[in-house]
Scaffold this motif. Structure first.
Motif, short mmCIF file in Angstrom:
data_model
loop_
_atom_site.label_atom_id
_atom_site.label_comp_id
_atom_site.label_asym_id
_atom_site.label_seq_id
_atom_site.Cartn_x
_atom_site.Cartn_y
_atom_site.Cartn_z
N ASP A 155 0.83 -1.22 0.00
CA ASP A 155 0.00 0.00 0.00
C ASP A 155 0.86 1.26 0.00
O ASP A 155 0.33 2.36 -0.14
CB ASP A 155 -0.87 0.06 1.27
CG ASP A 155 -1.91 -1.04 1.31
OD1 ASP A 155 -2.34 -1.48 0.23
OD2 ASP A 155 -2.27 -1.46 2.43
N VAL A 156 2.17 1.11 0.23
CA VAL A 156 3.03 2.30 0.33
C VAL A 156 3.47 2.71 -1.08
O VAL A 156 3.96 1.88 -1.86
CB VAL A 156 4.28 2.02 1.22
CG1 VAL A 156 5.22 3.22 1.24
CG2 VAL A 156 3.84 1.64 2.63
N GLU A 162 9.96 10.53 -1.14
CA GLU A 162 8.71 10.62 -0.37
C GLU A 162 7.93 9.31 -0.34
O GLU A 162 7.88 8.60 -1.34
CB GLU A 162 7.81 11.69 -0.99
CG GLU A 162 7.84 12.94 -0.21
CD GLU A 162 6.72 13.91 -0.55
OE1 GLU A 162 5.80 13.59 -1.33
OE2 GLU A 162 6.80 15.01 -0.02
N MET A 163 7.32 9.06 0.81
CA MET A 163 6.45 7.89 0.91
C MET A 163 5.06 8.35 1.35
O MET A 163 4.93 9.31 2.13
CB MET A 163 6.97 6.92 1.97
CG MET A 163 8.39 6.46 1.74
SD MET A 163 8.72 4.82 2.43
CE MET A 163 8.43 5.08 4.12
N SER A 164 4.04 7.65 0.86
CA SER A 164 2.68 7.95 1.30
C SER A 164 1.84 6.68 1.16
O SER A 164 2.26 5.72 0.50
CB SER A 164 2.07 9.07 0.45
OG SER A 164 2.02 8.66 -0.90
N THR A 165 0.68 6.68 1.78
CA THR A 165 -0.24 5.56 1.62
C THR A 165 -1.67 6.02 1.85
O THR A 165 -1.92 6.95 2.64
CB THR A 165 0.08 4.39 2.59
OG1 THR A 165 -0.90 3.37 2.41
CG2 THR A 165 0.10 4.82 4.04
N ARG A 166 -2.58 5.37 1.14
CA ARG A 166 -4.00 5.68 1.38
C ARG A 166 -4.56 4.81 2.50
O ARG A 166 -5.68 5.01 2.94
CB ARG A 166 -4.80 5.40 0.11
CG ARG A 166 -4.47 6.39 -0.96
CD ARG A 166 -5.60 6.41 -1.99
NE ARG A 166 -5.25 7.35 -3.02
CZ ARG A 166 -5.52 7.18 -4.30
NH1 ARG A 166 -6.19 6.12 -4.69
NH2 ARG A 166 -5.16 8.08 -5.18
N ASN A 167 -3.77 3.81 2.91
CA ASN A 167 -4.24 2.91 3.96
C ASN A 167 -3.67 3.37 5.31
O ASN A 167 -2.50 3.15 5.62
CB ASN A 167 -3.80 1.47 3.65
CG ASN A 167 -4.36 0.49 4.66
OD1 ASN A 167 -4.77 0.87 5.76
ND2 ASN A 167 -4.37 -0.77 4.28
N ARG A 168 -4.51 4.00 6.09
CA ARG A 168 -4.03 4.60 7.35
C ARG A 168 -3.67 3.57 8.41
O ARG A 168 -3.16 3.92 9.47
CB ARG A 168 -5.08 5.56 7.90
CG ARG A 168 -5.24 6.78 7.02
CD ARG A 168 -6.08 7.82 7.71
NE ARG A 168 -6.28 8.97 6.82
CZ ARG A 168 -6.57 10.17 7.24
NH1 ARG A 168 -6.69 10.42 8.52
NH2 ARG A 168 -6.74 11.15 6.37
N SER A 169 -3.94 2.28 8.15
CA SER A 169 -3.57 1.26 9.13
C SER A 169 -2.13 0.77 8.93
O SER A 169 -1.63 -0.02 9.72
CB SER A 169 -4.53 0.07 9.06
OG SER A 169 -4.30 -0.67 7.88
N VAL A 170 -1.47 1.22 7.85
CA VAL A 170 -0.08 0.78 7.60
C VAL A 170 0.85 1.37 8.65
O VAL A 170 0.91 2.58 8.83
CB VAL A 170 0.38 1.24 6.18
CG1 VAL A 170 1.88 1.03 6.01
CG2 VAL A 170 -0.40 0.49 5.11
N GLN A 171 1.52 0.48 9.39
CA GLN A 171 2.50 0.91 10.38
C GLN A 171 3.74 0.05 10.13
O GLN A 171 3.74 -1.15 10.43
CB GLN A 171 1.97 0.69 11.80
CG GLN A 171 0.82 1.61 12.17
CD GLN A 171 1.32 3.04 12.47
OE1 GLN A 171 1.90 3.29 13.50
NE2 GLN A 171 1.10 3.97 11.53
N LEU A 172 4.78 0.66 9.59
CA LEU A 172 5.96 -0.14 9.25
C LEU A 172 6.70 -0.58 10.50
O LEU A 172 6.91 0.21 11.43
CB LEU A 172 6.89 0.66 8.33
CG LEU A 172 6.31 0.96 6.95
CD1 LEU A 172 7.25 1.88 6.16
CD2 LEU A 172 6.05 -0.33 6.17
N ASP A 173 7.07 -1.86 10.52
CA ASP A 173 7.83 -2.44 11.62
C ASP A 173 8.86 -3.36 10.96
O ASP A 173 8.50 -4.40 10.41
CB ASP A 173 6.88 -3.24 12.52
CG ASP A 173 7.61 -3.98 13.63
OD1 ASP A 173 8.78 -4.36 13.44
OD2 ASP A 173 7.00 -4.20 14.68
N PHE A 174 10.13 -2.94 10.99
CA PHE A 174 11.15 -3.72 10.29
C PHE A 174 11.85 -4.72 11.20
O PHE A 174 12.96 -5.15 10.92
CB PHE A 174 12.17 -2.76 9.64
CG PHE A 174 11.59 -1.91 8.54
CD1 PHE A 174 10.95 -2.50 7.45
CD2 PHE A 174 11.68 -0.53 8.58
CE1 PHE A 174 10.41 -1.73 6.42
CE2 PHE A 174 11.15 0.27 7.56
CZ PHE A 174 10.52 -0.33 6.47
#
Ligand code: ADP
Ligand code: MG
Length: 345
Positions: A155-156, A162-174
């Motif tokens: 979704d990113v 620049e990075m963006s997403t329309r899915n507000r539930s995306v939380q990156l955890d590496f």
């Protein structure tokens, strides 16, 4: 004792210790980065050059700790805050690379590796360095609520820096890939400085290049039941990563909930105790070991094939070992093991 020291170190961002127990030909330094002790050993390099390299690695690890941390405030938490607010945000080259490669691996693993589930990881309480966690699992409704928002690294969108997403539930955890990429970047730095025999060991997960004098680097593979299950002799340039279910977990009474989650169900995976992968890149080895634990006994061969891996070892919760023929050629088992060799993937 070692655990107590690690807990104290966990309170500091990134520290650097030069070890006094070096063997002839070796130079050794230890760093504490994102909850893990990183040990760097060089062989046959000039002492001054090694010290210079360790200083450079120290700075590099500090940057990674600050920028990639999933819950300590830094660049990644800023990015996640921006995603939650529906805003675009400027990343840096390392985070862009982690995101791009994560997207590929998420796709190839059919979503079993998914670094966008930071919301779920937090809900389970796994944004901590202090294991084990005591207490019940989160409520089913809260898990379902996050699952139905379907967070995915795919979704990113990336435009330049620049990075963006329309899915507000995306939380990156590496957490499932960062150690791997850190070992790759550290090996690149050593290589650029002319150090070609080295091992970068992130708590048993490592990348090794060159040799230890007249012999290869030797790497112990841990047995989830305790001790080591076998030893691998590293070839010219290899990453050897293990993902385990047995060290970091939540527990309530006698029930354990390990820290690797199945992104499709939102629940921890249990069937497999550990997976070890050998390939030529830390980033892939790390992410793949996580994906294969999620894949479990019924799917790991398909996922390994799709990720182009030929050296894989799984240990199930009863201690049974499943491994590919290529892995079987490389590992010397320490004792008798109940094993099943898979000839073709
Ligand atoms: P370890 O090296 O500690 O055995 P991993 O490399 O498998 O662990 O990484 C586990 C971490 O990755 C978790 O703490 C969490 O931050 C994150 N994670 C958990 N489940 C997944 C998943 N299915 N895909 C991607 N990352 C995950
Ligand atoms: Mg991993």
């Amino acid at each position: 004792m070692r655990l107590a020291i690690l807990k104290i170190l966990a309170l500091t961002a990134c520290i650097w210790l030069v070890s006094c127990s070096e063997k002839p030909g070796e130079q050794h330094a230890e760093f504490f980065v994102f909850g893990t002790l990183m040990e760097v050993t060089t062989w046959g390099a000039d002492k001054q050059l090694s010290r210079k390299a360790f200083a450079r690695l120290h700075a590099q690890f500090q940057d990674m700790h600050r920028d990639w941390h999933a819950w300590e405030p830094g660049l990644l938490t800023e990015i996640n805050d921006a995603f939650a607010a529906g805003q675009a945000v400027t990343a840096n080259p390392a985070i862009l690379e982690l995101t791009r490669r994560s997207q590929e691996i998420e796709e190839q693993s059919g979503g079993r590796f998914n670094p966008a589930i930071g919301g779920l990881v937090r809900l389970w309480g796994f944004h901590t360095s202090d294991y084990p966690i005591e207490g019940p699992p989160p409520g089913k409704a809260a898990i379902e609520d996050l699952l139905k928002q379907n967070p995915s690294s795919l979704d990113v969108r990336i435009h330049g820096q620049e990075m963006s997403t329309r899915n507000r539930s995306v939380q990156l955890d590496f957490g499932g890939i960062a150690k791997g990429y850190a070992t790759d970047l550290a090996i690149d730095t050593l290589d650029q400085m002319g150090i070609s025999n080295a091992i970068v060991n992130a708590g048993g997960d490592l990348r090794a290049v060159g040799r230890h004098g007249d012999r290869p680097w030797r790497v112990a593979i841990r047995d989830p039941a305790g001790g080591i299950i076998g030893v691998v002799e590293s070839r010219e340039d290899e990453a050897i990563f293990t993902s385990g279910n047995y060290e970091r977990y939540r527990q309530e009474n006698n029930q354990r909930y390990p820290h690797i989650l199945d992104p499709r169900t939102g629940w921890p995976v249990e069937e497999i105790s550990s997976v070890t992968v050998i390939t030529n890149e830390g980033l892939l080895a790390d992410a793949a070991a996580t994906a294969l634990i999620v894949a479990g006994l019924s799917e790991w061969q398909d996922v390994a094939y799709s990720l182009n891996l030929d050296k894989v070892l799984l240990i199930d919760e009863n201690g049974r070992v499943y491994l590919t023929a290529e892995m079987n050629k490389r590992i010397g088992f320490s004792g008798k093991v109940d094993k099943k060799i898979i000839e073709t993937l």
